[in-house]
Design a protein around this motif. Structure first.
Motif, mmCIF file in Angstrom:
data_model
loop_
_atom_site.group_PDB
_atom_site.id
_atom_site.type_symbol
_atom_site.label_atom_id
_atom_site.label_comp_id
_atom_site.label_asym_id
_atom_site.label_seq_id
_atom_site.Cartn_x
_atom_site.Cartn_y
_atom_site.Cartn_z
ATOM 1 N N GLN A 1 -9.569 0.383 19.725
ATOM 2 C CA GLN A 1 -8.403 0.925 20.240
ATOM 3 C C GLN A 1 -8.689 2.071 20.631
ATOM 4 O O GLN A 1 -8.949 2.829 20.337
ATOM 5 N N ILE A 2 -8.295 2.494 21.923
ATOM 6 C CA ILE A 2 -7.629 4.104 22.689
ATOM 7 C C ILE A 2 -6.776 4.487 22.311
ATOM 8 O O ILE A 2 -5.639 3.499 22.940
ATOM 9 N N LYS A 3 -6.414 5.691 21.757
ATOM 10 C CA LYS A 3 -4.865 5.778 22.042
ATOM 11 C C LYS A 3 -4.814 7.120 22.649
ATOM 12 O O LYS A 3 -5.379 8.050 22.827
ATOM 13 N N PHE A 4 -4.002 7.361 23.455
ATOM 14 C CA PHE A 4 -3.466 8.000 24.720
ATOM 15 C C PHE A 4 -2.492 9.002 23.875
ATOM 16 O O PHE A 4 -1.059 7.524 24.697
ATOM 17 N N ASN A 5 -2.184 9.892 23.685
ATOM 18 C CA ASN A 5 -0.841 11.176 23.442
ATOM 19 C C ASN A 5 -0.522 11.822 24.936
ATOM 20 O O ASN A 5 -1.223 12.164 25.322
ATOM 21 N N LEU A 6 1.255 11.496 25.466
ATOM 22 C CA LEU A 6 1.257 11.798 26.201
ATOM 23 C C LEU A 6 1.544 13.944 25.706
ATOM 24 O O LEU A 6 3.025 13.207 25.349
ATOM 25 N N THR A 7 2.515 14.670 26.151
ATOM 26 C CA THR A 7 2.646 15.258 25.566
ATOM 27 C C THR A 7 3.312 16.402 26.869
ATOM 28 O O THR A 7 2.652 16.712 27.987
ATOM 29 N N LYS A 8 4.602 17.161 26.407
ATOM 30 C CA LYS A 8 4.671 18.255 27.437
ATOM 31 C C LYS A 8 5.384 19.222 26.889
ATOM 32 O O LYS A 8 6.847 18.726 25.931
ATOM 33 N N ASN A 9 5.194 20.439 27.225
ATOM 34 C CA ASN A 9 5.767 21.542 25.929
ATOM 35 C C ASN A 9 5.710 20.890 24.980
ATOM 36 O O ASN A 9 6.913 21.448 24.107
ATOM 37 N N SER A 10 4.119 20.538 24.004
ATOM 38 C CA SER A 10 4.280 20.253 22.937
ATOM 39 C C SER A 10 5.144 19.250 22.338
ATOM 40 O O SER A 10 5.308 19.013 21.231
ATOM 41 N N TYR A 11 5.950 18.570 24.037
ATOM 42 C CA TYR A 11 7.116 17.648 22.900
ATOM 43 C C TYR A 11 6.062 16.385 23.124
ATOM 44 O O TYR A 11 5.769 16.299 24.609
ATOM 45 N N PRO A 12 6.648 15.001 22.810
ATOM 46 C CA PRO A 12 5.965 13.622 23.582
ATOM 47 C C PRO A 12 6.819 13.253 24.444
ATOM 48 O O PRO A 12 8.223 13.575 24.317
ATOM 49 N N GLU B 1 -10.741 11.927 30.061
ATOM 50 C CA GLU B 1 -11.084 10.613 29.949
ATOM 51 C C GLU B 1 -12.065 10.553 28.629
ATOM 52 O O GLU B 1 -12.064 12.276 27.542
ATOM 53 N N LEU B 2 -12.417 9.600 28.043
ATOM 54 C CA LEU B 2 -13.661 10.305 26.641
ATOM 55 C C LEU B 2 -14.850 9.653 27.033
ATOM 56 O O LEU B 2 -14.883 8.345 27.579
ATOM 57 N N PHE B 3 -16.157 10.548 27.090
ATOM 58 C CA PHE B 3 -17.087 9.625 26.166
ATOM 59 C C PHE B 3 -17.314 8.789 24.906
ATOM 60 O O PHE B 3 -17.564 9.609 24.045
ATOM 61 N N LEU B 4 -17.645 7.216 24.495
ATOM 62 C CA LEU B 4 -17.884 6.726 23.694
ATOM 63 C C LEU B 4 -19.203 7.402 23.086
ATOM 64 O O LEU B 4 -20.045 6.733 24.272
ATOM 65 N N LEU C 1 -17.490 4.681 29.290
ATOM 66 C CA LEU C 1 -16.214 6.134 29.989
ATOM 67 C C LEU C 1 -15.363 5.459 30.154
ATOM 68 O O LEU C 1 -14.818 4.240 30.551
ATOM 69 N N VAL C 2 -13.735 5.792 29.210
ATOM 70 C CA VAL C 2 -12.842 5.327 29.217
ATOM 71 C C VAL C 2 -12.024 6.731 30.274
ATOM 72 O O VAL C 2 -11.803 7.478 29.917
ATOM 73 N N LYS C 3 -11.102 5.702 31.034
ATOM 74 C CA LYS C 3 -10.236 6.705 31.799
ATOM 75 C C LYS C 3 -9.016 6.405 31.640
ATOM 76 O O LYS C 3 -8.503 5.286 31.605
ATOM 77 N N GLY C 4 -8.483 7.551 31.285
ATOM 78 C CA GLY C 4 -6.581 7.591 31.259
ATOM 79 C C GLY C 4 -6.697 8.130 32.512
ATOM 80 O O GLY C 4 -6.522 9.387 33.032
ATOM 81 N N GLU C 5 -5.213 7.304 33.756
ATOM 82 C CA GLU C 5 -4.889 7.555 34.784
ATOM 83 C C GLU C 5 -2.598 7.664 34.460
ATOM 84 O O GLU C 5 -2.632 6.759 33.996
ATOM 85 N N PHE C 6 -2.040 8.676 34.633
ATOM 86 C CA PHE C 6 -1.478 8.712 34.514
ATOM 87 C C PHE C 6 -0.168 9.260 35.421
ATOM 88 O O PHE C 6 -1.150 10.031 35.995
ATOM 89 N N TYR C 7 1.325 9.128 35.797
ATOM 90 C CA TYR C 7 1.329 9.843 36.998
ATOM 91 C C TYR C 7 3.049 10.390 36.711
ATOM 92 O O TYR C 7 4.264 9.537 35.527
ATOM 93 N N ASP C 8 2.652 11.468 36.819
ATOM 94 C CA ASP C 8 4.005 12.432 36.513
ATOM 95 C C ASP C 8 4.650 12.733 38.517
ATOM 96 O O ASP C 8 4.370 13.757 38.423
ATOM 97 N N GLY C 9 5.898 12.041 38.564
ATOM 98 C CA GLY C 9 6.239 12.196 39.641
ATOM 99 C C GLY C 9 5.198 11.214 40.364
ATOM 100 O O GLY C 9 4.436 10.692 40.524
ATOM 101 N N ASP C 10 4.914 13.084 41.463
ATOM 102 C CA ASP C 10 4.061 12.862 42.493
ATOM 103 C C ASP C 10 2.201 13.594 42.217
ATOM 104 O O ASP C 10 1.239 12.971 42.979
ATOM 105 N N LYS C 11 3.081 13.641 40.854
ATOM 106 C CA LYS C 11 1.149 13.905 40.574
ATOM 107 C C LYS C 11 0.259 13.017 39.418
ATOM 108 O O LYS C 11 1.155 12.731 38.957
ATOM 109 N N GLN C 12 -1.264 13.073 39.310
ATOM 110 C CA GLN C 12 -1.567 12.375 38.680
ATOM 111 C C GLN C 12 -2.608 13.441 37.733
ATOM 112 O O GLN C 12 -2.721 14.019 37.837
ATOM 113 N N ILE C 13 -2.550 12.927 36.539
ATOM 114 C CA ILE C 13 -2.944 13.356 35.105
ATOM 115 C C ILE C 13 -4.103 12.587 34.956
ATOM 116 O O ILE C 13 -3.617 11.083 34.294
#
Length: 774
Positions: free
Chosen positions: A138-149, A212-215, A197-209
């Protein structure tokens, strides 16, 4: 400052670049000072600087700067659109004939996320004990903005083998109310040394965030090296052998048991220390086979390491810190002995050694701590080398003092600098000085000029560790080091690279000659006449190419030149020559948690500001971009904008507004925020070329003073001071004056440079704090 009088030898890095820091945010300016330290290399007119994206293997930025005597300095404005991640800055002189690790400077830099306005994604392995084939992970992805979830952010994850395209697992993701998304997959039935290699890709409007994690692999591969003192294992002589153990992540394997065996019978054993090294001494016998067995808790199974064949020959042996011995077990021979350190040659001596004899050489007395190489040469070929350390103190001491270590924002600060040698004598030097926020300096990766002389033998981190050891420990570790190699002996003949440009005019009509004898070149200093020879060749001197950041040099394809094609003769080495160097400098960190490359959020501001020198339109592109778009825009263009701001709108053809403006944003096709840079309604590829762009040699800009208009004028700069040229006086003193910004926390003043006497490297630093303004 003139070219160094000391004859530096191959193996010492010929160019060093002091950058203000090694972590930046998009839109900031990278400030640098370059020092050429190798007098044996050709004189350089310009410094070439490139920033390379190693992931996509392309040059992101390339600039050229003028060189004065043995120095150069300047600035590079990083694009606002630059993606976060790791890049490599490389620099070398225009007269560099061979691009290798000894004459090309490579420094890793990071582009950080700005947590004050950007979405931050971080990945972490939840069940660390489950990295076994067939077990769920299990991989946990944690997304924050201005230190808030941030909840409701959509994305996806993929898992694959590092370096392979095949996808092992993938799934869609969406964050919950805590800003968390969980990805699950079954750990593959992989080989023991395959990494996932685990990659996470998230979408914030038209931006991609991205994150990645090397196990780490299920089993750690053991990497081993064996070093014999003097280079050869000699029969009948006591030999010292050093064994070095690391795992595949370049981490030292400590407390492993090293067993020396003679024809599979145990002779002696030792344990590796915290650096993963162990030394053994023994007298090899003729016709015996020697190997080393490695065991221990960190070793999956016993490994057998073969020792090199023992034979007759020459042994170069360090007896103590005052004597070195050359022992000959073979026929009579002649050898040239050279001793040198980072400042140049210390001793050169011809040795005639009889069969079965030895020669002792008394080492020169050195009070200052320095690393020395002893080399034996036969017919100009290096046959033996022993690297060792002498001395107990640093040659130069740089003292930096500030009146107060706890300083408020907007406060003026004076730092006093004093440089002296090991005897307490004052030292005159030319220095570059930076004052930077600590969180933008990765001290393990940040390079130091006083260590760059040892570039050929170890990393900066290893050299720092060596110089902190006592002499005995350092000399044990230095058995494993080589300072020179045969590959370093390279010819600089026929190296005629010029900082200017040479080119040719060719008539577009076959078998037609050149009918003009000059043309006009447009430069930042005005128009210049370029003479054309009868064969069509022309030369543009480097002084015509000087330009400020954002300015451009070009040739107008007017009526005079419309019948000709322009070709520039470029001898510059390209990306293929540099890739092996920059890729070797890139290290992957295998971890169970992704690296958090971000500055902490700053209360009260939208963005972390960086000092910039080039005005940008729409906070996005430089003046040079805009100038080129306007210059290349065709005189007749049928593009139009409707009353709703849509370019070439098919619905509101009869409701046209004004024509689109270069550099403005409109709606076009599916893009709601389209940057207009060229005519859309014509096929510009078929249009005649109107200009021919030429390179520019960028003139250095002064670092802008940090000024405030009242207490409520907030500036959060991470580089608050940069000066590429400060000189200490005859008393070894200089002063540095700067003003603190609103960014609170620890800062470092970094001083690097060369002495006036013999261009020896000096380095110093000190810290202070900027207190949070209450």
């Amino acid at each position: 400052m003139q070219k160094p009088a000391t004859s530096f030898l191959s193996g010492i890095q010929s160019v060093y670049v002091h950058i203000d820091k090694n972590s930046y945010t998009p839109g900031e300016t990278l400030w640098f000072k370059a020092y050429f330290t190798d007098a044996s290399q050709p004189v350089n007119q310009t410094l070439l600087v490139k920033i390379i994206d190693t992931e996509h293997k392309n040059v992101l930025i390339e600039k050229e700067f003028p060189v004065y005597d043995i120095r150069s300095h300047g600035q590079i404005v990083l694009p606002d659109s630059i993606a976060t991640g790791t890049y490599q800055l490389v620099a070398y002189g225009n007269a560099t004939c061979n691009l290798n690790k000894y004459n090309v400077f490579v420094q890793q830099i990071k582009i950080l996320k700005n947590t004050a306005s950007s979405l931050i994604a971080k990945a972490q392995l939840l069940n660390t004990g489950a990295l076994l084939p067939g077990k769920p992970v299990q991989i946990k992805f944690n997304l924050t903005k201005n230190s808030y979830p941030v909840k409701g952010i959509k994305g996806k994850f993929t898992a694959s083998y590092e370096g392979q395209d095949k996808i092992l697992s993938s799934d869609k993701l969406k964050t919950d109310t805590d800003g968390i998304a969980i990805a699950s997959f079954i750990y593959p039935q992989a080989g023991p040394y395959d990494h996932v290699l685990v990659k996470g890709e998230f979408y914030d409007g038209d931006k991609q965030i991205h994150t990645e994690l090397f196990l780490p692999s299920t089993e750690k591969k053991l990497l081993s090296d064996i070093y014999v003192e003097g280079g050869q294992l000699i029969n009948g002589l006591k030999n010292k052998v050093l064994i070095s153990l690391k795992d595949e992540n370049n981490i030292a394997v400590a407390n492993a048991t090293i067993v020396l065996r003679e024809d599979k019978a145990n002779l002696s054993s030792a344990k590796t220390d915290s650096t993963g090294r162990a030394a053994l001494q023994f007298v090899p016998k003729n016709n015996m086979i020697y190997d080393i067995m490695v065991t221990g808790d960190a070793i999956n199974k016993p490994e057998i390491l073969q020792l090199p064949d023992n034979k007759e020959g020459i042994l170069l042996k360090l007896i103590n810190d005052r004597n070195i011995k050359v022992i000959n077990t073979g026929a009579a021979t002649q050898r040239k002995l050279e001793l040198w350190n980072e400042a140049g040659v210390l001793v050169t001596k011809e040795l005639n050694i009889k069969a079965g004899d030895s020669v002792s050489v008394v080492l020169p007395q050195v009070n200052e701590k320095t690393i020395i190489s002893a080399g034996l040469f036969k017919d100009n070929k290096l046959t033996n080398e022993r690297v060792f350390m002498q001395g107990s103190t640093d040659f130069y001491t740089v003292k930096i003092t500030v009146d107060n270590k706890n300083i408020k924002p907007h406060q003026k600060v004076t730092a006093r600098v004093h440089i002296e040698d090991a005897s307490g004598n004052s030292v005159k030097a030319n220095l570059s000085v930076a004052t930077v926020f600590n969180k933008v300096i990765d001290k393990e990766a940040y390079k130091i000029i006083s260590l760059s002389a040892y570039n050929g033998m170890a990393s900066d981190k290893e050299i720092k560790s060596l110089l902190q050891q006592d002499i005995a420990t350092a000399n044990k570790l230095l058995i494993a080091k080589k300072w020179r190699q045969d590959t370093l002996i390279m010819s600089n003949e026929n190296c005629t690279a010029s900082a200017g440009l040479t080119g040719f005019l060719k008539n577009k009509k076959k078998n037609r000659g050149i009918h003009i004898n000059q043309f006009i070149m447009h430069t930042s200093q005005g128009s210049k006449i370029i003479k054309v020879e009868k064969n069509g060749s022309f030369t543009i001197p480097p002084e015509y190419l000087l330009a400020k950041e954002g300015q451009e040099n070009y040739i107008n394809i007017d009526d005079l030149l419309q019948d000709y094609t322009i070709e520039i003769d470029s001898k510059e080495d390209g990306l293929p020559s540099l890739l092996p160097l920059v890729l070797a400098n890139k290290k992957i960190n295998y971890s169970i948690i992704s690296e958090d490359i971000a500055l902490l959020p700053i209360s009260g501001v939208v963005d972390l500001e960086g000092v910039t020198i080039t005005k940008k339109r729409d906070n996005e592109y430089t003046t040079a971009d805009y100038q080129k778009w306007v210059r290349d825009f065709p005189a007749v263009c049928n593009d139009y904008v409707c009353i709703h701001g849509i370019i070439n709108c098919g619905v509101h053809k009869m409701e046209k507004g004004p024509p689109p403006v270069v550099g403005h944003r409109y709606f076009y096709n599916i893009w709601s925020n389209y940057l207009y840079t060229h005519c859309i309604s014509c096929d510009c590829k078929e249009k005649a070329q109107t200009t021919f762009a030429l390179k520019s040699i960028t003139l250095p800009e002064p670092f802008p003073d940090l000024t405030f208009e009242g207490d409520f004028d907030l500036k959060y700069y991470s580089t608050i001071y940069w000066n590429p040229n400060i000189n200490t006086n005859a008393g070894g003193d200089a002063t540095v004056n700067f003003t603190t910004s609103d960014l609170s926390g620890a800062y470092t003043i970094i001083i690097q440079g060369l002495t006036d006497y013999n261009n020896s490297a000096v380095y110093g630093s000190t810290e202070f704090k900027v207190l949070l303004n209450q």
